[in-house]
Design a protein around this motif. Sequence first.
Motif, PDB file in Angstrom:
ATOM      1  N   CYS A 156     -25.898 100.455  14.784  1.00 54.62           N
ATOM      2  CA  CYS A 156     -25.736 100.914  16.170  1.00 54.62           C
ATOM      3  C   CYS A 156     -26.374 102.280  16.371  1.00 54.62           C
ATOM      4  CB  CYS A 156     -24.256 101.022  16.531  1.00 54.62           C
ATOM      5  SG  CYS A 156     -23.502  99.474  16.984  1.00 54.62           S
ATOM      6  N   LYS A 157     -26.927 102.470  17.562  1.00 54.24           N
ATOM      7  CA  LYS A 157     -27.413 103.779  17.963  1.00 54.24           C
ATOM      8  C   LYS A 157     -26.216 104.663  18.304  1.00 54.24           C
ATOM      9  CE  LYS A 157     -31.598 101.914  20.104  1.00 54.24           C
ATOM     10  NZ  LYS A 157     -32.291 101.697  21.382  1.00 54.24           N
ATOM     11  N   PRO A 158     -26.388 105.985  18.324  1.00 61.29           N
ATOM     12  CA  PRO A 158     -25.305 106.852  18.803  1.00 61.29           C
ATOM     13  C   PRO A 158     -24.888 106.445  20.218  1.00 61.29           C
ATOM     14  CG  PRO A 158     -27.031 108.154  17.771  1.00 61.29           C
ATOM     15  CD  PRO A 158     -27.556 106.743  17.884  1.00 61.29           C
ATOM     16  N   ASN A 159     -23.602 106.450  20.462  1.00 56.10           N
ATOM     17  CA  ASN A 159     -22.998 106.106  21.755  1.00 56.10           C
ATOM     18  C   ASN A 159     -23.126 104.632  22.129  1.00 56.10           C
ATOM     19  OD1 ASN A 159     -22.100 108.782  22.288  1.00 56.10           O
ATOM     20  ND2 ASN A 159     -24.194 109.290  22.840  1.00 56.10           N
ATOM     21  N   ALA A 160     -23.517 103.796  21.188  1.00 55.16           N
ATOM     22  CA  ALA A 160     -23.548 102.353  21.451  1.00 55.16           C
ATOM     23  C   ALA A 160     -22.131 101.859  21.695  1.00 55.16           C
ATOM     24  CB  ALA A 160     -24.162 101.621  20.260  1.00 55.16           C
ATOM     25  N   THR A 161     -22.016 100.687  22.305  1.00 52.88           N
ATOM     26  CA  THR A 161     -20.700 100.079  22.506  1.00 52.88           C
ATOM     27  C   THR A 161     -20.616  98.782  21.708  1.00 52.88           C
ATOM     28  OG1 THR A 161     -21.494  99.009  24.524  1.00 52.88           O
ATOM     29  CG2 THR A 161     -20.270 101.059  24.789  1.00 52.88           C
ATOM     30  N   ILE A 162     -19.402  98.499  21.264  1.00 51.56           N
ATOM     31  CA  ILE A 162     -19.116  97.254  20.548  1.00 51.56           C
ATOM     32  C   ILE A 162     -17.947  96.591  21.256  1.00 51.56           C
ATOM     33  CG2 ILE A 162     -18.429  96.198  18.366  1.00 51.56           C
ATOM     34  CD1 ILE A 162     -19.564  98.649  16.928  1.00 51.56           C
ATOM     35  N   GLU A 163     -18.154  95.359  21.691  1.00 47.59           N
ATOM     36  CA  GLU A 163     -17.073  94.586  22.306  1.00 47.59           C
ATOM     37  C   GLU A 163     -16.597  93.553  21.300  1.00 47.59           C
ATOM     38  OE1 GLU A 163     -17.120  93.765  26.728  1.00 47.59           O
ATOM     39  OE2 GLU A 163     -19.272  93.781  26.217  1.00 47.59           O
ATOM     40  N   VAL A 164     -15.283  93.513  21.094  1.00 50.40           N
ATOM     41  CA  VAL A 164     -14.681  92.652  20.079  1.00 50.40           C
ATOM     42  C   VAL A 164     -13.576  91.815  20.707  1.00 50.40           C
ATOM     43  CG1 VAL A 164     -13.349  92.635  17.928  1.00 50.40           C
ATOM     44  CG2 VAL A 164     -15.118  94.378  18.273  1.00 50.40           C
ATOM     45  N   TYR A 165     -13.658  90.502  20.486  1.00 49.04           N
ATOM     46  CA  TYR A 165     -12.570  89.592  20.834  1.00 49.04           C
ATOM     47  C   TYR A 165     -12.105  88.951  19.536  1.00 49.04           C
ATOM     48  CZ  TYR A 165     -14.092  89.755  25.728  1.00 49.04           C
ATOM     49  OH  TYR A 165     -14.427  90.158  26.999  1.00 49.04           O
ATOM     50  N   VAL A 166     -10.800  89.040  19.266  1.00 55.05           N
ATOM     51  CA  VAL A 166     -10.221  88.453  18.051  1.00 55.05           C
ATOM     52  C   VAL A 166      -8.855  87.869  18.395  1.00 55.05           C
ATOM     53  CG1 VAL A 166     -11.404  89.881  16.312  1.00 55.05           C
ATOM     54  CG2 VAL A 166      -9.335  90.727  17.408  1.00 55.05           C
ATOM     55  N   PRO A 167      -8.370  86.918  17.590  1.00 53.20           N
ATOM     56  CA  PRO A 167      -7.013  86.413  17.831  1.00 53.20           C
ATOM     57  C   PRO A 167      -5.981  87.523  17.596  1.00 53.20           C
ATOM     58  CG  PRO A 167      -8.155  85.045  16.203  1.00 53.20           C
ATOM     59  CD  PRO A 167      -9.005  86.236  16.470  1.00 53.20           C
ATOM     60  N   HIS A 168      -4.979  87.581  18.433  1.00 56.14           N
ATOM     61  CA  HIS A 168      -3.869  88.518  18.243  1.00 56.14           C
ATOM     62  C   HIS A 168      -3.015  88.038  17.071  1.00 56.14           C
ATOM     63  CE1 HIS A 168       0.028  90.496  19.155  1.00 56.14           C
ATOM     64  NE2 HIS A 168      -0.786  91.483  19.539  1.00 56.14           N
ATOM     65  N   PHE A 169      -2.365  88.960  16.372  1.00 51.23           N
ATOM     66  CA  PHE A 169      -1.589  88.570  15.186  1.00 51.23           C
ATOM     67  C   PHE A 169      -0.438  87.621  15.498  1.00 51.23           C
ATOM     68  CE2 PHE A 169       0.628  92.526  16.387  1.00 51.23           C
ATOM     69  CZ  PHE A 169       1.970  92.160  16.281  1.00 51.23           C
ATOM     70  N   THR A 170       0.010  87.561  16.753  1.00 55.94           N
ATOM     71  CA  THR A 170       1.083  86.625  17.102  1.00 55.94           C
ATOM     72  C   THR A 170       0.556  85.239  17.482  1.00 55.94           C
ATOM     73  OG1 THR A 170       1.069  87.324  19.424  1.00 55.94           O
ATOM     74  CG2 THR A 170       2.607  88.459  17.936  1.00 55.94           C
ATOM     75  N   SER A 171      -0.738  85.123  17.634  1.00 58.97           N
ATOM     76  CA  SER A 171      -1.343  83.853  18.035  1.00 58.97           C
ATOM     77  C   SER A 171      -1.345  82.854  16.890  1.00 58.97           C
ATOM     78  CB  SER A 171      -2.784  84.085  18.489  1.00 58.97           C
ATOM     79  OG  SER A 171      -3.458  82.860  18.648  1.00 58.97           O
ATOM     80  N   ILE A 172      -1.129  81.599  17.213  1.00 56.26           N
ATOM     81  CA  ILE A 172      -1.209  80.544  16.203  1.00 56.26           C
ATOM     82  C   ILE A 172      -2.600  80.512  15.576  1.00 56.26           C
ATOM     83  CG2 ILE A 172      -1.831  78.737  17.841  1.00 56.26           C
ATOM     84  CD1 ILE A 172      -0.189  76.799  16.099  1.00 56.26           C
ATOM     85  N   TYR A 173      -3.625  80.919  16.328  1.00 54.50           N
ATOM     86  CA  TYR A 173      -4.995  80.892  15.823  1.00 54.50           C
ATOM     87  C   TYR A 173      -5.288  82.014  14.831  1.00 54.50           C
ATOM     88  CZ  TYR A 173      -5.344  77.593  19.576  1.00 54.50           C
ATOM     89  OH  TYR A 173      -5.118  76.524  20.397  1.00 54.50           O
ATOM     90  N   TYR A 182     -11.209  94.598  22.404  1.00 56.20           N
ATOM     91  CA  TYR A 182     -11.482  96.009  22.142  1.00 56.20           C
ATOM     92  C   TYR A 182     -12.881  96.337  22.655  1.00 56.20           C
ATOM     93  CZ  TYR A 182      -8.000  95.131  18.485  1.00 56.20           C
ATOM     94  OH  TYR A 182      -6.887  94.748  17.790  1.00 56.20           O
ATOM     95  N   LYS A 183     -13.009  97.525  23.220  1.00 52.10           N
ATOM     96  CA  LYS A 183     -14.327  98.075  23.525  1.00 52.10           C
ATOM     97  C   LYS A 183     -14.386  99.419  22.817  1.00 52.10           C
ATOM     98  CE  LYS A 183     -17.669  98.820  27.180  1.00 52.10           C
ATOM     99  NZ  LYS A 183     -17.901  98.760  28.633  1.00 52.10           N
ATOM    100  N   LEU A 184     -15.342  99.521  21.891  1.00 51.14           N
ATOM    101  CA  LEU A 184     -15.468 100.699  21.050  1.00 51.14           C
ATOM    102  C   LEU A 184     -16.757 101.443  21.373  1.00 51.14           C
ATOM    103  CD1 LEU A 184     -14.610  98.963  17.657  1.00 51.14           C
ATOM    104  CD2 LEU A 184     -13.010 100.100  19.209  1.00 51.14           C
ATOM    105  N   LYS A 185     -16.729 102.757  21.199  1.00 54.94           N
ATOM    106  CA  LYS A 185     -17.926 103.572  21.340  1.00 54.94           C
ATOM    107  C   LYS A 185     -18.263 104.156  19.977  1.00 54.94           C
ATOM    108  CE  LYS A 185     -19.794 107.489  23.893  1.00 54.94           C
ATOM    109  NZ  LYS A 185     -19.536 108.461  24.961  1.00 54.94           N
ATOM    110  N   VAL A 186     -19.514 104.025  19.587  1.00 59.22           N
ATOM    111  CA  VAL A 186     -19.973 104.526  18.281  1.00 59.22           C
ATOM    112  C   VAL A 186     -20.200 106.028  18.384  1.00 59.22           C
ATOM    113  CG1 VAL A 186     -21.812 104.404  16.569  1.00 59.22           C
ATOM    114  CG2 VAL A 186     -21.032 102.323  17.709  1.00 59.22           C
ATOM    115  N   LEU A 187     -19.511 106.772  17.512  1.00 63.86           N
ATOM    116  CA  LEU A 187     -19.624 108.236  17.517  1.00 63.86           C
ATOM    117  C   LEU A 187     -20.436 108.681  16.312  1.00 63.86           C
ATOM    118  CD1 LEU A 187     -15.914 109.041  18.425  1.00 63.86           C
ATOM    119  CD2 LEU A 187     -17.862 108.819  19.975  1.00 63.86           C
ATOM    120  N   LYS A 188     -21.648 109.128  16.553  1.00 62.59           N
ATOM    121  CA  LYS A 188     -22.525 109.624  15.482  1.00 62.59           C
ATOM    122  C   LYS A 188     -22.958 111.038  15.792  1.00 62.59           C
ATOM    123  CE  LYS A 188     -24.549 105.286  13.948  1.00 62.59           C
ATOM    124  NZ  LYS A 188     -25.757 104.557  13.620  1.00 62.59           N
TER     125      LYS A 188
END
Length: 192
Positions: free
Chosen positions: A86-103, A186-192
């Motif tokens: 990732c470049k500095p200040n890039a964004t990462i969008e993450v979708y994952v199963p929640h820990f309570t989900s059967i999946y 989650y939406k994350l910002k890369v801090l470099k």
Amino acid sequence: MAEKNKENKLKINPKSFNKLNLGCGINYWQGWVNLDFNKEVKADVYADFEKKLPFEDNTFDHIYTHYVLEHTQDFFRLMDELYRICKPNATIEVYVPHFTSIYSTKYAYHHQTFGIGSFIMFTSLSDNKQKHGKVRFGIIKEELRLLCEKDKLSWRIFHIVDKLFNQSKRWQQVWERLFVFDEVYYKLKVLK
């Protein structure tokens, strides 16, 4: 789209392909670099997420990953790799199963579970004395999500309920212990 450099890493044309669809599966997107390990799906790049990703440092402005991170056996190594590409200040969008989900635990190939606060160890807010390398992210957004049918009425109801569950960090932590959620966003910002 890309050519390999002397280290066998893909050099991406940053003007036209600066977004990575990590673990694209059947969702091939035009204008993105689509990466998957499964050679039976259409992708631009095939790579094993458990190894070094075949991209140069500071390549992408945006990474999107949908139901992929839970499959990795070495989560910290993959986060190091995402940070690296990732470049500095890039964004990462993450979708994952929640820990309570059967999946989250239904499948033997799910190795990670996620909830509110799962990425805090990569922030300045972490009280973990043993930091995870130089990898740093800012958390722009964390949301608990319920999934619903695609009809408009169900979607509107679930959208209102999702907003209620995500009014504050404190309430998110309470709700996730009382209810079953399908996923976390989650939406994350890369801090470099």
